[in-house]
Design an enzyme around this catalytic site. Structure first.
Site, PDB file in Angstrom:
ATOM      1  N   PRO A 188      10.796  -8.984   1.069  1.00 53.61           N
ATOM      2  CA  PRO A 188      10.883  -7.642   1.655  1.00 53.61           C
ATOM      3  C   PRO A 188       9.526  -6.962   1.843  1.00 53.61           C
ATOM      4  O   PRO A 188       9.361  -6.159   2.754  1.00 53.61           O
ATOM      5  CB  PRO A 188      11.743  -6.868   0.631  1.00 53.61           C
ATOM      6  CG  PRO A 188      12.500  -7.915  -0.084  1.00 53.61           C
ATOM      7  CD  PRO A 188      11.615  -9.125  -0.137  1.00 53.61           C
ATOM      8  N   THR A 200       3.980  -5.128  -4.094  1.00 52.04           N
ATOM      9  CA  THR A 200       4.289  -6.471  -4.549  1.00 52.04           C
ATOM     10  C   THR A 200       3.688  -7.484  -3.572  1.00 52.04           C
ATOM     11  O   THR A 200       3.079  -7.118  -2.572  1.00 52.04           O
ATOM     12  CB  THR A 200       5.812  -6.663  -4.659  1.00 52.04           C
ATOM     13  OG1 THR A 200       6.424  -6.278  -3.421  1.00 52.04           O
ATOM     14  CG2 THR A 200       6.381  -5.800  -5.774  1.00 52.04           C
ATOM     15  N   ASP A 201       3.872  -8.766  -3.857  1.00 49.75           N
ATOM     16  CA  ASP A 201       3.223  -9.827  -3.085  1.00 49.75           C
ATOM     17  C   ASP A 201       3.702  -9.859  -1.632  1.00 49.75           C
ATOM     18  O   ASP A 201       4.806  -9.397  -1.329  1.00 49.75           O
ATOM     19  CB  ASP A 201       3.487 -11.189  -3.742  1.00 49.75           C
ATOM     20  CG  ASP A 201       2.919 -11.270  -5.143  1.00 49.75           C
ATOM     21  OD1 ASP A 201       2.012 -10.478  -5.451  1.00 49.75           O
ATOM     22  OD2 ASP A 201       3.376 -12.116  -5.931  1.00 49.75           O
ATOM     23  N   ASP A 251       3.124   2.382 -12.011  1.00 50.20           N
ATOM     24  CA  ASP A 251       2.686   2.247 -13.407  1.00 50.20           C
ATOM     25  C   ASP A 251       1.557   3.205 -13.747  1.00 50.20           C
ATOM     26  O   ASP A 251       1.223   3.394 -14.905  1.00 50.20           O
ATOM     27  CB  ASP A 251       2.260   0.811 -13.710  1.00 50.20           C
ATOM     28  CG  ASP A 251       1.185   0.298 -12.761  1.00 50.20           C
ATOM     29  OD1 ASP A 251       0.072   0.849 -12.757  1.00 50.20           O
ATOM     30  OD2 ASP A 251       1.458  -0.665 -12.019  1.00 50.20           O
ATOM     31  N   ASP A 280       9.625   7.130   0.063  1.00 49.35           N
ATOM     32  CA  ASP A 280       9.153   5.999   0.860  1.00 49.35           C
ATOM     33  C   ASP A 280       7.729   6.257   1.333  1.00 49.35           C
ATOM     34  O   ASP A 280       7.491   7.124   2.176  1.00 49.35           O
ATOM     35  CB  ASP A 280      10.089   5.801   2.059  1.00 49.35           C
ATOM     36  CG  ASP A 280       9.803   4.533   2.835  1.00 49.35           C
ATOM     37  OD1 ASP A 280       8.645   4.057   2.792  1.00 49.35           O
ATOM     38  OD2 ASP A 280      10.709   4.016   3.492  1.00 49.35           O
ATOM     39  N   GLY A 281       6.786   5.503   0.790  1.00 45.56           N
ATOM     40  CA  GLY A 281       5.390   5.692   1.151  1.00 45.56           C
ATOM     41  C   GLY A 281       5.099   5.386   2.593  1.00 45.56           C
ATOM     42  O   GLY A 281       4.207   5.993   3.210  1.00 45.56           O
ATOM     43  N   GLU A 332       5.708   6.716  -4.751  1.00 41.07           N
ATOM     44  CA  GLU A 332       6.391   5.569  -5.361  1.00 41.07           C
ATOM     45  C   GLU A 332       7.883   5.665  -5.047  1.00 41.07           C
ATOM     46  O   GLU A 332       8.519   6.685  -5.318  1.00 41.07           O
ATOM     47  CB  GLU A 332       6.165   5.559  -6.876  1.00 41.07           C
ATOM     48  CG  GLU A 332       7.055   4.619  -7.660  1.00 41.07           C
ATOM     49  CD  GLU A 332       6.894   3.169  -7.289  1.00 41.07           C
ATOM     50  OE1 GLU A 332       7.906   2.535  -6.920  1.00 41.07           O
ATOM     51  OE2 GLU A 332       5.749   2.652  -7.354  1.00 41.07           O
ATOM     52  N   ASP A 358      -0.650  -0.414  -3.370  1.00 43.10           N
ATOM     53  CA  ASP A 358      -0.445  -1.184  -4.595  1.00 43.10           C
ATOM     54  C   ASP A 358       0.982  -1.722  -4.542  1.00 43.10           C
ATOM     55  O   ASP A 358       1.897  -1.165  -5.141  1.00 43.10           O
ATOM     56  CB  ASP A 358      -0.667  -0.289  -5.807  1.00 43.10           C
ATOM     57  CG  ASP A 358      -0.603  -1.045  -7.124  1.00 43.10           C
ATOM     58  OD1 ASP A 358      -0.354  -2.267  -7.093  1.00 43.10           O
ATOM     59  OD2 ASP A 358      -0.784  -0.412  -8.177  1.00 43.10           O
ATOM     60  N   GLN A 365      15.303  -2.857  -7.761  1.00 43.73           N
ATOM     61  CA  GLN A 365      14.774  -4.095  -8.335  1.00 43.73           C
ATOM     62  C   GLN A 365      15.069  -4.190  -9.831  1.00 43.73           C
ATOM     63  O   GLN A 365      15.444  -3.203 -10.468  1.00 43.73           O
ATOM     64  CB  GLN A 365      13.256  -4.149  -8.110  1.00 43.73           C
ATOM     65  CG  GLN A 365      12.526  -2.916  -8.615  1.00 43.73           C
ATOM     66  CD  GLN A 365      11.263  -2.603  -7.840  1.00 43.73           C
ATOM     67  OE1 GLN A 365      10.763  -3.397  -7.067  1.00 43.73           O
ATOM     68  NE2 GLN A 365      10.716  -1.422  -8.063  1.00 43.73           N
TER      69      GLN A 365
END
Length: 284
Positions: free
Chosen positions: A166, A161-162, A84, A141-142, A104, A159, A29
């Site tokens: 994907p 992304t929206d 983060d 890969d979680g 992560e 936690d 990303q």
């Protein structure tokens, strides 16, 4: 300079920018970091606001503490995403935690957050050095990690992304069933699920999928700085945990700014038409 994140139907959330700190493309990303006029650093991934420095706890606190305080004894915690460091930072405020793992997928997110964002209070550096006794960072890969650890965790926090593009896989029935299996006999799962007004269909879809996997599902909202609030969260319950109640004695040991455990019931104020849709009563 301005940065605006545009949501569906022409709705935007914007910040005045004083400088651009960096822009980097990872294997997954595009990551950007800005300095804002009044909210400190602004962290952006693929054009979407992840957090603002002065206000990030308005997201991390409701994501973490309601489930941690509802669970009778949260010892083992899995965080998927959260590079983060803010989510794990809040998890480790709970004295009951013995083993917390953050998985992560994008190492560059951790690198940028550690070197430039620094909301973690040095946690990411300690994780990288192996100096955090109760926590571990895994770059990977979680989803796959969760599949291989059945009946293992007391709390799972996603936690992500929206719930569009994907990331929709993280809101699927299959994913929720894997999460259910990864929880111990009694456990709680939580994820953010997007803007109530602008991602209503996505919230509804995620809620319906979660109900197919968990014993009970709760939904709540919270006003998050930098997001198109009210922002929604979904909680899946395995076993007989009552998410409507929190341990106020444990809450007294926490340094909280936004989420108020003594007013836990105020979380569940969903707009009527959305609540009607969630409960199958129709709506406008």
């Amino acid at each position: 300079m301005e940065f605006v994140e545009w949501y569906p139907r022409g709705y935007g959330v914007g910040f005045k920018i004083t400088s651009k700190i960096l822009e980097v493309q990872s294997n997954y990303q595009k990551i950007e970091l800005y300095e804002t006029e009044g909210f400190g650093k602004l962290f952006v991934i693929d054009g979407t606001v992840q957090l603002v420095e002065k206000g990030e706890r308005s997201y991390h606190e409701p994501l973490v503490h309601p489930v941690m305080l509802s669970h009778p004894n949260p010892r083992k915690v899995l965080v998927i995403g959260g590079g983060d460091g803010g989510t794990l930072r809040e998890v480790l405020k709970h004295e009951s935690v013995e083993n917390a793992i953050m998985v992560e997928i994008d190492e560059k997110v951790v690198e940028v957050s550690r070197e430039y964002l620094k909301i973690d209070g040095g946690l990411l550096e300690r994780l990288i050095r192996g100096e955090e006794p109760k926590a571990k960072l895994i770059i990977g890969d979680g989803v796959e990690y969760m599949k291989s650890h059945k009946e293992h965790f007391d709390v799972i926090i996603v936690d992500s992304t929206d719930p569009v593009g994907p990331a929709k896989l993280l809101f699927s029935e299959e994913f929720y069933k894997n999460a259910y299996d990864a929880l111990d006999e009694k456990g709680l799962y939580i994820t953010q699920s997007g803007s109530v007004y602008l991602f209503t269909d996505e919230v509804l879809g995620a809620y319906k999928n979660m109900k197919k996997a968990f014993d009970k599902v709760y939904y709540f909202t919270f006003p998050v700085i930098g997001y198109a609030s009210p922002w929604s969260f979904l909680v899946g319950v395995k076993g007989d945990i009552d998410f409507m109640k929190v341990d106020l004695d444990r809450a007294k040991t926490l340094d909280l700014e936004y989420y108020d455990p003594e007013r836990h019931e105020t979380l569940f104020q969903m707009p009527k038409y959305v609540r009607d849709l969630l409960e199958g009563k129709g709506g406008s």
